[in-house]
Design a protein around this motif. Structure first.
Motif, short mmCIF file in Angstrom:
data_model
loop_
_atom_site.label_atom_id
_atom_site.label_comp_id
_atom_site.label_asym_id
_atom_site.label_seq_id
_atom_site.Cartn_x
_atom_site.Cartn_y
_atom_site.Cartn_z
N PRO A 17 0.83 -1.20 0.00
CA PRO A 17 0.00 0.00 0.00
C PRO A 17 0.87 1.26 0.00
N GLU A 18 0.38 2.29 -0.65
CA GLU A 18 1.13 3.56 -0.67
C GLU A 18 1.00 4.26 0.67
N LYS A 19 2.08 4.90 1.08
CA LYS A 19 2.02 5.77 2.26
C LYS A 19 3.16 6.76 2.15
N GLU A 20 2.86 8.00 2.42
CA GLU A 20 3.91 9.03 2.44
C GLU A 20 5.01 8.55 3.39
N LEU A 21 6.24 8.51 2.88
CA LEU A 21 7.34 7.84 3.59
C LEU A 21 7.57 8.39 5.00
N TYR A 22 7.47 9.70 5.16
CA TYR A 22 7.84 10.31 6.45
C TYR A 22 6.66 10.49 7.40
N LEU A 23 5.48 10.07 6.94
CA LEU A 23 4.28 10.28 7.77
C LEU A 23 4.25 9.34 8.98
N GLY A 24 4.72 8.11 8.79
CA GLY A 24 4.62 7.10 9.86
C GLY A 24 5.32 7.51 11.13
N GLU A 25 6.51 8.09 11.01
CA GLU A 25 7.26 8.45 12.22
C GLU A 25 6.59 9.62 12.95
N ILE A 26 5.94 10.49 12.18
CA ILE A 26 5.23 11.63 12.78
C ILE A 26 3.99 11.11 13.54
N GLU A 27 3.22 10.26 12.87
CA GLU A 27 2.01 9.72 13.50
C GLU A 27 2.35 8.88 14.72
N ASP A 28 3.50 8.20 14.65
CA ASP A 28 3.90 7.37 15.78
C ASP A 28 4.19 8.23 17.01
N LEU A 29 4.85 9.36 16.80
CA LEU A 29 5.10 10.25 17.93
C LEU A 29 3.79 10.82 18.47
N HIS A 30 2.87 11.14 17.57
CA HIS A 30 1.57 11.65 18.02
C HIS A 30 0.88 10.60 18.90
N ALA A 31 0.90 9.35 18.46
CA ALA A 31 0.23 8.29 19.23
C ALA A 31 0.91 8.09 20.59
N ALA A 32 2.24 8.21 20.60
CA ALA A 32 2.96 8.03 21.86
C ALA A 32 2.61 9.17 22.83
N VAL A 33 2.55 10.39 22.34
CA VAL A 33 2.29 11.54 23.22
C VAL A 33 0.81 11.63 23.58
N LEU A 34 -0.05 11.52 22.57
CA LEU A 34 -1.48 11.84 22.80
C LEU A 34 -2.28 10.63 23.29
N ASP A 35 -1.86 9.42 22.92
CA ASP A 35 -2.64 8.23 23.28
C ASP A 35 -1.89 7.35 24.29
N GLY A 36 -0.66 7.73 24.62
CA GLY A 36 0.13 6.94 25.57
C GLY A 36 0.56 5.60 25.00
N GLN A 37 0.56 5.49 23.67
CA GLN A 37 0.95 4.23 23.01
C GLN A 37 2.48 4.07 23.05
N ALA A 38 2.94 2.81 23.18
CA ALA A 38 4.40 2.58 23.14
C ALA A 38 4.93 2.98 21.77
N GLN A 39 6.08 3.62 21.73
CA GLN A 39 6.61 4.01 20.42
C GLN A 39 7.03 2.76 19.65
N TYR A 40 6.85 2.83 18.33
CA TYR A 40 7.05 1.64 17.49
C TYR A 40 8.52 1.23 17.45
N LEU A 41 9.40 2.21 17.36
CA LEU A 41 10.84 1.91 17.34
C LEU A 41 11.38 2.20 18.74
N SER A 42 11.73 1.13 19.46
CA SER A 42 12.09 1.32 20.87
C SER A 42 13.49 1.89 21.01
N LEU A 43 13.75 2.47 22.17
CA LEU A 43 15.09 3.00 22.43
C LEU A 43 16.11 1.88 22.61
N ASP A 44 15.64 0.68 22.94
CA ASP A 44 16.55 -0.48 22.99
C ASP A 44 17.06 -0.79 21.59
#
Ligand SMILES: NC(=O)c1ccc[n+]([C@@H]2O[C@H](COP(=O)([O-])OP(=O)(O)OC[C@H]3O[C@@H](n4cnc5c(N)ncnc54)[C@H](OP(=O)(O)O)[C@@H]3O)[C@@H](O)[C@H]2O)c1
Length: 328
Positions: free
Chosen positions: A277-304
């Motif tokens: 599926p098509e997806k703007e390449l840089y959108l995922g990392e932005i949305e992931d940070l939004h989900a981590a901050v606004l929804d308390g979701q674990a970030q997809y790429l862990s610091l480990d």
């Protein structure tokens, strides 16, 4: 808080890819840019239609108008400014390579925990559907047992004036583009290698302009990665398993940038092109940070995972310097 107000920390070239992604996101708003001079911040703000321009990085960090910053500084400044940003209450999306030493990674991680701010490495391709499909195919056994990952990211400079050629700025092709094949191999293997062997060509600049690494994992699987600053643009990932082979000709860039294909070559039968599926390449990392901050979701790429990227790069450089196999 229902939206994230973003500030760009620098007027770097790469910002031009993040700006449309922030604007395309459902919960992001680009509100500010900071530069080392007011004139350059203002000119950039005018060019990109950004409401606020700050004439120093400190001034933007001190502003209540910004919730999250995108750090697109030269590599040697990533740790310093990520830490300052979090200490000023900002969430941080920090460009790759995240940091240049493990001490830096550990300090950044500790500050993220102390300040309760989201901190994440900007590996855009990890969030793309293509990468996730590959991960599912590997984990559901479609390729059988993985034996070898071969991955490459090469390009050639058109000018020698570049932060990537300055040793004190964390220059070098492994730090710059070799981290893509390296992190892809780690993603497929599910962790860092146990042993590495690296070789490099040092250029007149004093940084590696060609780097090749061999990595061995706990289960005996292997990865061969390479990167270069002095050969024509080329990216590829090939994942070889006992049941078949998967080839990505555009593993790290967007569809609009080229003729992306993901092809599975099973042991029996003809090749199968897999739809992505098509997806703007840089959108995922932005949305992931939004989900981590606004929804308390674990970030997809862990610091480990990020720490293991840096650890593996450092081991490869040590190997290239000493001529020894390095055990992590
Ligand atoms: N994820 C990706 O696809 C991708 C692609 C390209 C680059 N990157 C990463 O993004 C970062 C920036 O790369 P880039 O090529 O965009 O960099 P660049 O165009 O050279 O910009 C770097 C910015 O850093 C600021 N800066 C602060 N101190 C500096 C110094 N001493 N020398 C030079 N610049 C300084 C400058 O902004 P001001 O003048 O406004 O202060 C400059 O515009 C790197 O870490 C790189 O690895 C990621």
């Amino acid at each position: 808080m229902s939206n994230i107000r973003w500030g760009l920390l620098s007027t770097a070239n790469i910002n031009r890819r993040l700006i449309p992604a922030i604007r395309a996101s459902a919960r992001g708003e680009l509100v500010a840019v900071a530069s080392r001079s007011q004139a350059s911040a203002q000119a950039y703000a005018n060019e990109w239609d950004i409401p606020q321009a700050f004439g120093s990085y400190e001034a933007m960090l001190a502003s209540d108008a910004v919730d999250a910053v995108y750090i697109s500084l030269p590599n040697h400044l990533h740790a310093e400014w990520s830490i300052k940003a979090m200490q000023h209450g900002k969430h941080v999306l920090c460009e790759k390579p995240f940091a240049l030493t493990l001490d830096e990674v550990d300090e950044m991680t500790a500050v993220s925990q102390q300040t309760n701010r989201v901190l994440t490495e900007a590996f855009m391709y990890r969030h793309h559907p293509q990468t996730k499909i590959v991960g599912e195919m590997v984990r559901n056994g479609r390729l059988g047992r993985i034996t070898v990952v071969r991955a490459v990211f090469n390009f050639a400079f058109t000018t020698r004036e570049n932060i990537r050629l300055v040793p004190e700025m964390g220059g070098g092709c492994l730090w710059d583009v070799g981290v893509y094949p390296l992190s892809f191999a780690q993603y497929v293997m599910g962790g860092p290698p146990q042993q590495v062997f690296g070789t490099q060509w040092l250029g007149e600049s004093g940084v590696d302009e060609v780097f090749s690494g061999q990595m061995v994992y706990a289960n005996g699987a292997m990865a061969q990665i390479s990167s270069s600053f002095c050969t024509p643009f080329h990216t590829q990932v090939e994942i070889i398993g006992t049941e078949g082979r998967l080839v990505l000709n555009r593993p790290f860039i967007g569809h609009n940038d080229g003729d992306r294909t993901l092809i599975f070559y099973p042991n029996e039968g003809g090749p199968e092109e897999i739809d992505v599926p098509e997806k703007e390449l840089y959108l995922g990392e932005i949305e992931d940070l939004h989900a981590a901050v606004l929804d308390g979701q674990a970030q997809y790429l862990s610091l480990d995972e990020t720490r293991n990227h840096v650890k593996t790069v450092l081991a490869l450089y040590e190997s290239a310097r000493t001529g020894q196999v390095i055990t992590l």
